[in-house]
Design a protein around this motif. Structure first.
Motif, PDB file in Angstrom:
ATOM      1  N   UNK A   1       0.695  -1.190   0.170  1.00  0.00           N
ATOM      2  CA  UNK A   1      -0.254   0.022   0.055  1.00  0.00           C
ATOM      3  C   UNK A   1       0.929   1.067  -0.073  1.00  0.00           C
ATOM      4  N   UNK A   2       0.489   2.201  -0.375  1.00  0.00           N
ATOM      5  CA  UNK A   2       1.114   3.586  -0.824  1.00  0.00           C
ATOM      6  C   UNK A   2       1.487   4.225   0.504  1.00  0.00           C
ATOM      7  N   UNK A   3       1.217   3.918   1.787  1.00  0.00           N
ATOM      8  CA  UNK A   3       1.346   4.617   3.040  1.00  0.00           C
ATOM      9  C   UNK A   3       1.909   3.451   3.997  1.00  0.00           C
ATOM     10  N   UNK A   4       2.389   2.259   3.489  1.00  0.00           N
ATOM     11  CA  UNK A   4       3.054   1.235   3.955  1.00  0.00           C
ATOM     12  C   UNK A   4       4.240   0.430   3.164  1.00  0.00           C
ATOM     13  N   UNK A   5       4.368  -0.581   3.065  1.00  0.00           N
ATOM     14  CA  UNK A   5       5.226  -1.301   2.243  1.00  0.00           C
ATOM     15  C   UNK A   5       5.549  -1.087   0.958  1.00  0.00           C
ATOM     16  N   UNK A   6       4.789  -0.072   0.163  1.00  0.00           N
ATOM     17  CA  UNK A   6       5.194   0.362  -1.291  1.00  0.00           C
ATOM     18  C   UNK A   6       5.147   1.871  -1.187  1.00  0.00           C
ATOM     19  N   UNK A   7       5.274   2.516   0.024  1.00  0.00           N
ATOM     20  CA  UNK A   7       5.359   4.071   0.155  1.00  0.00           C
ATOM     21  C   UNK A   7       6.679   4.688  -0.465  1.00  0.00           C
ATOM     22  N   UNK A   8       7.650   4.091  -0.629  1.00  0.00           N
ATOM     23  CA  UNK A   8       8.858   4.924  -1.249  1.00  0.00           C
ATOM     24  C   UNK A   8       8.637   4.859  -2.924  1.00  0.00           C
ATOM     25  N   UNK A   9       7.896   3.730  -3.245  1.00  0.00           N
ATOM     26  CA  UNK A   9       7.637   3.817  -4.650  1.00  0.00           C
ATOM     27  C   UNK A   9       6.481   4.727  -4.925  1.00  0.00           C
ATOM     28  N   UNK A  10       5.464   4.892  -4.041  1.00  0.00           N
ATOM     29  CA  UNK A  10       4.453   5.864  -4.175  1.00  0.00           C
ATOM     30  C   UNK A  10       4.926   7.223  -4.446  1.00  0.00           C
ATOM     31  N   UNK A  11       5.948   7.527  -3.353  1.00  0.00           N
ATOM     32  CA  UNK A  11       6.390   8.907  -3.101  1.00  0.00           C
ATOM     33  C   UNK A  11       7.307   9.193  -4.435  1.00  0.00           C
ATOM     34  N   UNK A  12       7.966   8.232  -4.931  1.00  0.00           N
ATOM     35  CA  UNK A  12       8.855   8.495  -6.282  1.00  0.00           C
ATOM     36  C   UNK A  12       7.923   9.092  -7.179  1.00  0.00           C
ATOM     37  N   UNK A  13       6.613   8.260  -7.346  1.00  0.00           N
ATOM     38  CA  UNK A  13       5.689   8.801  -8.402  1.00  0.00           C
ATOM     39  C   UNK A  13       5.076  10.138  -7.990  1.00  0.00           C
ATOM     40  N   UNK A  14       4.790  10.495  -6.767  1.00  0.00           N
ATOM     41  CA  UNK A  14       4.360  11.769  -6.446  1.00  0.00           C
ATOM     42  C   UNK A  14       5.436  13.068  -6.538  1.00  0.00           C
ATOM     43  N   UNK A  15       6.798  12.485  -6.338  1.00  0.00           N
ATOM     44  CA  UNK A  15       7.733  13.534  -6.783  1.00  0.00           C
ATOM     45  C   UNK A  15       7.696  13.828  -8.032  1.00  0.00           C
ATOM     46  N   UNK A  16       7.193  13.072  -9.146  1.00  0.00           N
ATOM     47  CA  UNK A  16       7.219  13.379 -10.489  1.00  0.00           C
ATOM     48  C   UNK A  16       5.945  14.241 -10.877  1.00  0.00           C
ATOM     49  N   UNK A  17       5.194  14.786  -9.796  1.00  0.00           N
ATOM     50  CA  UNK A  17       3.975  15.521 -10.197  1.00  0.00           C
ATOM     51  C   UNK A  17       2.830  14.865 -10.172  1.00  0.00           C
ATOM     52  N   UNK A  18       2.575  13.561  -9.756  1.00  0.00           N
ATOM     53  CA  UNK A  18       1.448  12.975  -9.794  1.00  0.00           C
ATOM     54  C   UNK A  18       0.586  13.040  -8.576  1.00  0.00           C
ATOM     55  N   UNK A  19      -0.705  12.851  -8.425  1.00  0.00           N
ATOM     56  CA  UNK A  19      -1.465  12.681  -7.055  1.00  0.00           C
ATOM     57  C   UNK A  19      -1.670  11.220  -7.176  1.00  0.00           C
ATOM     58  N   UNK A  20      -0.945  10.467  -6.110  1.00  0.00           N
ATOM     59  CA  UNK A  20      -1.382   9.064  -5.803  1.00  0.00           C
ATOM     60  C   UNK A  20      -2.361   8.595  -4.942  1.00  0.00           C
ATOM     61  N   UNK A  21      -3.400   7.782  -5.386  1.00  0.00           N
ATOM     62  CA  UNK A  21      -4.351   7.592  -4.460  1.00  0.00           C
ATOM     63  C   UNK A  21      -4.570   5.981  -4.466  1.00  0.00           C
ATOM     64  N   UNK A  22      -4.861   5.625  -3.348  1.00  0.00           N
ATOM     65  CA  UNK A  22      -5.323   4.061  -3.108  1.00  0.00           C
ATOM     66  C   UNK A  22      -6.759   3.591  -3.507  1.00  0.00           C
ATOM     67  N   UNK A  23      -6.913   2.761  -4.311  1.00  0.00           N
ATOM     68  CA  UNK A  23      -8.360   2.301  -4.765  1.00  0.00           C
ATOM     69  C   UNK A  23      -8.564   1.307  -3.822  1.00  0.00           C
ATOM     70  N   UNK A  24      -9.727   1.420  -3.167  1.00  0.00           N
ATOM     71  CA  UNK A  24     -10.198   0.588  -2.162  1.00  0.00           C
ATOM     72  C   UNK A  24     -11.632  -0.322  -2.450  1.00  0.00           C
ATOM     73  N   UNK A  25     -12.050  -1.054  -1.573  1.00  0.00           N
ATOM     74  CA  UNK A  25     -13.243  -1.829  -1.950  1.00  0.00           C
ATOM     75  C   UNK A  25     -12.816  -3.356  -2.373  1.00  0.00           C
ATOM     76  N   UNK A  26     -13.609  -4.054  -3.111  1.00  0.00           N
ATOM     77  CA  UNK A  26     -13.488  -5.397  -3.129  1.00  0.00           C
ATOM     78  C   UNK A  26     -13.565  -5.546  -4.579  1.00  0.00           C
ATOM     79  N   UNK A  27     -12.411  -6.117  -5.535  1.00  0.00           N
ATOM     80  CA  UNK A  27     -12.629  -6.355  -6.966  1.00  0.00           C
ATOM     81  C   UNK A  27     -13.106  -5.100  -7.523  1.00  0.00           C
ATOM     82  N   UNK A  28     -12.501  -3.971  -7.421  1.00  0.00           N
ATOM     83  CA  UNK A  28     -13.084  -2.767  -7.939  1.00  0.00           C
ATOM     84  C   UNK A  28     -12.442  -1.961  -8.939  1.00  0.00           C
ATOM     85  N   UNK A  29     -11.863  -2.610  -9.814  1.00  0.00           N
ATOM     86  CA  UNK A  29     -11.152  -2.194 -10.806  1.00  0.00           C
ATOM     87  C   UNK A  29     -12.372  -2.117 -12.022  1.00  0.00           C
ATOM     88  N   UNK A  30     -12.997  -0.906 -12.241  1.00  0.00           N
ATOM     89  CA  UNK A  30     -13.838  -0.550 -13.064  1.00  0.00           C
ATOM     90  C   UNK A  30     -13.742   0.560 -13.939  1.00  0.00           C
TER      91      UNK A  30
END
Length: 530
Positions: free
Chosen positions: A59-88
């Motif tokens: 997750x972006x504020x846990x074990x994948x935070x370094x990766x998420x922050x590297x994306x944010x540093x490139x000017x993107x807003x990083x969000x977590x998609x929640x729910x169950x099987x929620x790719x729509x």
């Protein structure tokens, strides 16, 4: 009578670069984290397919935070998609990129179609899998199988050997075996399992697409490779070293582990695909991406997790930053063939890698789930785990080691031996320039132990340090982390660190307060400065 102090619940966050907006409510109720400012677009990280199962914490504020922050540093807003099987289609609409860390719950056919349409229309997806049998929630389906669209040895029926309740669960509705990843992206995750090694076998120059610029080495820790099934759509970027023998397989591999002696015939360790207006990337090992700051407890046991600083190893971080840049760079080509690069050859496959002919090598799952834990029913999840309905601390802890896999058959979870259950106690209303006391309450750790190298800091959204600290309430340090502090736990394993603090003048709005031990963050909490 109005209380002047409140106890702020523990929440583990790793970034000191960007502000992570997370509620302090229990895991099932907290709001989805968001990192960074929306300058170049929004990026979604999927957390709807078992990304926190077992020892994983992607997750972006846990074990994948370094990766998420590297994306944010490139000017993107990083969000977590929640729910169950929620790719729509609705969830993907307008997003620049979707990151799918190790999916341990299979995609529904509607989700697969949503992703294909999204890429064809100009979206970008990063698929991150792991070695075969990294089945973290013990549902018989690992990330390679979930990504590929079928289960090894069960192509005819992905629910093979599942109980009636599992088959009828919401998670398995609309799931059907297919070879969708290969059919649409020209690539498939292999079921090999490579041990600990570094690789310099990288594609450079024009054929490297800029993804390997300033990258000389990547790490591998119990990872898989991929098979190029359609070279006109997919291309390898990084490969395992050449001349690998069976001594280089992961020690818990369930088959030969190394399929073709490494190199090109083993298939790419990282690859990309160009489909329509969009792109996709594929990585065979979550160890390359993860960091050592897990947030949640294990959903089966409620015990702490242990993850590793893979993002910081070798040139892994640079590689991932380059990948983000390439994915979001406009390109009118409709396929890899149209890009004018050297096309790969198809990866030679073993007979058991043909989906319909695939076979299991051992009974699944590799370990029986704990009593009363059901991977498809969040009401059975332990307190402190993601999605749990039970009260509990959502903070996790890791030991900061590097290398290794986070879900070996011998890893049933357990305390990492580091400080746990850390919470702040401070005034509800803070004003810049005015001194106040901060209590850091540490509970239920090892009794009569000495906890050294504790430091307290307060910083803004952009990482600027704005806190000053004092042990005597009179002499405050310059803005920055406090001097190193030491406390000793009592017979119950409890201790309190107390410091006077002051926020430098002319500060208003939200900031973060953090306690760390050495370089490891123990707890980070959002505060408001009046």
């Amino acid at each position: 009578m109005k209380k002047s102090y409140r106890l702020l619940s523990s929440l583990l966050i790793t970034s000191a670069i960007t502000l992570i907006s997370v509620s302090t409510m229990q895991a099932a109720e907290e709001s989805a984290p968001t990192i960074g400012q929306n300058q170049n677009g929004e990026v979604l990280f999927d957390n709807t397919h078992g990304q926190t199962a077992g020892a994983a914490d992607w997750v972006i504020d846990g074990g994948f935070s370094d990766y998420a922050n590297s994306i944010a540093q490139q000017g993107y807003q990083v969000k977590e998609l929640r729910g169950e099987s929620n790719i729509t289609p609705e969830a993907l609409s307008g997003k620049k990129m979707l990151v799918i860390p190790e999916a341990n719950i299979p995609f529904k056919q509607t989700e697969q179609q949503a992703m294909v349409d999204y890429v064809k229309q100009g979206g970008n997806i990063v698929f991150i899998a792991d070695h075969y049998n990294a089945d973290r929630n013990l549902n018989r389906i690992d990330s390679s199988e979930a990504m590929n669209g079928y289960r090894r040895g069960a192509f005819a029926d992905i629910t093979k050997d599942m109980s009636k309740d599992e088959k009828s669960s919401k998670a398995m509705q609309g799931v059907k075996s297919s070879d969708w990843l290969s059919d649409n992206f020209g690539i498939r995750f292999r079921y090999n399992a490579l041990g600990d090694m570094n690789t310099t076998n990288l594609v450079k120059g024009k054929d490297g697409l800029g993804i390997t610029d300033n990258v000389s080495s990547l790490s591998i820790h119990a990872g898989s490779t991929l098979a190029i099934t359609n070279p006109e759509l997919a291309k390898g970027i990084a490969y395992a070293p050449d001349n690998l023998d069976q001594s280089k397989k992961w020690s818990h591999a369930v088959d030969q582990g190394v399929y073709a002696g490494g190199g090109k015939d083993e298939g790419p360790y990282a690859a990309v695909s160009k489909v329509g207006k969009g792109k996709a990337a594929f990585i065979g090992d979550s160890s390359l991406v993860e960091d050592s700051s897990p947030k949640y407890k294990r959903e089966d046991t409620g015990q702490s997790k242990k993850t590793y600083d893979g993002f910081k190893e070798e040139n892994n971080g640079q590689f991932l930053q380059n990948l983000t840049k390439w994915l979001n760079k406009s390109d009118d080509s409709q396929s890899i063939k149209d890009m004018g690069v050297t096309l790969d050859s198809k990866t030679p496959l073993k007979d058991f890698e043909v989906p319909a002919n695939s076979t299991e090598t051992q009974a699944e799952p590799w370990s029986q789930p704990r009593p009363n834990y059901k991977w498809y029913d969040r009401s059975t999840f332990a307190a402190g785990s993601y999605g749990s309905e039970k009260q509990g601390n959502t903070g996790g802890s890791g030991d900061g080691n590097t290398g290794g896999d986070t879900n070996t058959p011998t890893d049933q979870g357990g305390s990492s031996g580091t400080i746990q259950n850390v919470a702040f106690e401070l005034p509800e209303h803070l004003k810049s320039g005015e001194a106040f006391k901060v209590n850091v309450n540490i509970k239920s750790n090892q009794s009569t132990s000495t906890l050294k190298d504790l430091k307290l800091g307060i910083y803004t959204e952009n990482g600027t340090q704005i806190g000053q600290f004092s042990s005597d309430g009179k002499n405050f340090s310059p803005a920055g982390y406090s001097d190193s502090q030491t406390v000793k736990t009592d017979g119950s394993g409890n201790a309190t660190l107390t410091l006077s603090a002051k926020i430098i003048k002319d500060q208003h709005g939200q900031a973060n307060i953090r306690i760390k031990q050495g370089k490891k963050a123990l707890n980070t909490q959002t505060i408001t400065i009046d």
